[in-house]
Design an enzyme around this catalytic site. Sequence first.
Site, PDB file in Angstrom:
ATOM      1  N   TYR A  50      -6.685 -36.743   0.453  1.00  0.00           N
ATOM      2  CA  TYR A  50      -7.113 -35.545  -0.098  1.00  0.00           C
ATOM      3  C   TYR A  50      -8.194 -35.703  -1.265  1.00  0.00           C
ATOM      4  CZ  TYR A  50      -6.291 -31.872  -3.793  1.00  0.00           C
ATOM      5  OH  TYR A  50      -6.818 -31.004  -4.618  1.00  0.00           O
ATOM      6  N   THR A 108     -10.892 -31.836  -8.071  1.00  0.00           N
ATOM      7  CA  THR A 108      -9.478 -32.112  -8.623  1.00  0.00           C
ATOM      8  C   THR A 108      -9.558 -33.558  -9.095  1.00  0.00           C
ATOM      9  OG1 THR A 108      -7.237 -33.242  -7.652  1.00  0.00           O
ATOM     10  CG2 THR A 108      -8.876 -33.338  -6.445  1.00  0.00           C
TER      11      THR A 108
END
Length: 337
Positions: A141, A117
């Site tokens: 995350y 990501t």
Amino acid sequence: MTVLVTGGAGYIGSHTVLAMAEAGESVVVVDNLSTGFSAFVPEGVPLFIGDAGDENLVEGVISAHDVKSIVHFAGSVVVPDSMRDPLAYYRNNTMTTRSLLNAAVKCGVSRFIFSSTAAVYGNPDQVPVPESAPTRPLSPYGFSKLMSEIMLHDVATAHGMNYVALRYFNVAGADPKARIGLATVGATHLLKIAVEAATGQRAKVDVFGTDYPTPDGSCIRDFIHVSDLAQAHRAALSYLRDGGQSATLNCGYGRGYSVLETIEAVRRVSGRNFAVQYAPRRPGDIMTMIADTTRIKSMLDWTPQYDNLETIAKHALAWEEKLFHERHGDLQQAASA
Ligand code: UDP
């Protein structure tokens, strides 16, 4: 020569499985259906319901299906949830990846494609952001994904595996034929919120911040169509099969649209003039995120087909209409079956 796709019943995973199955690839899916839907896995593709971190399950699937490549999507993706419960993210993302890599090494799997990501960059010093930019995640995350990238690098070096880590920018849209799309309940992504408003499921869209030093004052994002992202995974697999060396690649289009432009695109394609409300900045938001796509364009044989905001909005809307009006009940049933 089967490909194991973990998280293949989820949003991006299912689009990738569909693209692979349509290309005649032999695919098997492992998914615990925590956020995925069995109905999203195409007919004829075996689905094993369980955790990608369950080494016994994964080793059994690898041996039974002669798996030579793994595409690893399974994981948790909600940034605010990761702030509230970091250990859940280090378990579901980092520890699951560790277990999956352990099974892959034991079984001699030589190719690995990993869902990473742009959140690994945190607040970038420069945009477009190149892969060489410092990695300074702002959330558990982002760290859980970065730690997985680091493990993957070390495992590949030690055990002769080759990998591609794809750092996704803002994934949006749905299958152009509206067979699958984003069905996660409570998703907070801008395009999802806007198509929910366009289909009458919410009264308005809040714009989080209109005082940024950008041309229209709202944040800017590099939205990539989920079907193009799916094809990027196929291209990454071909690259590795052709003997390509391990690589970490940004996956976006390399151009940005503002939040206001995005909402306007949904209004235009839907013909529905839903309410838009200017709201304060959302804490933790990055002003502008755009991928430097030089590396992916030079290394993979990948030509995006849907690099157009209106096309992305149109496909997201068509899927949302179908989900809302026809399939929502079926999907819930499928998820709880
Ligand atoms: N955004 C917004 N209203 C919403 C949802 C998102 O203004 O209802 C903005 C958000 O503040 C950010 C951009 O849209 O600037 C993209 O947010 P999203 O949550 O889709 O993805 P992110 O870039 O945070 O991963």
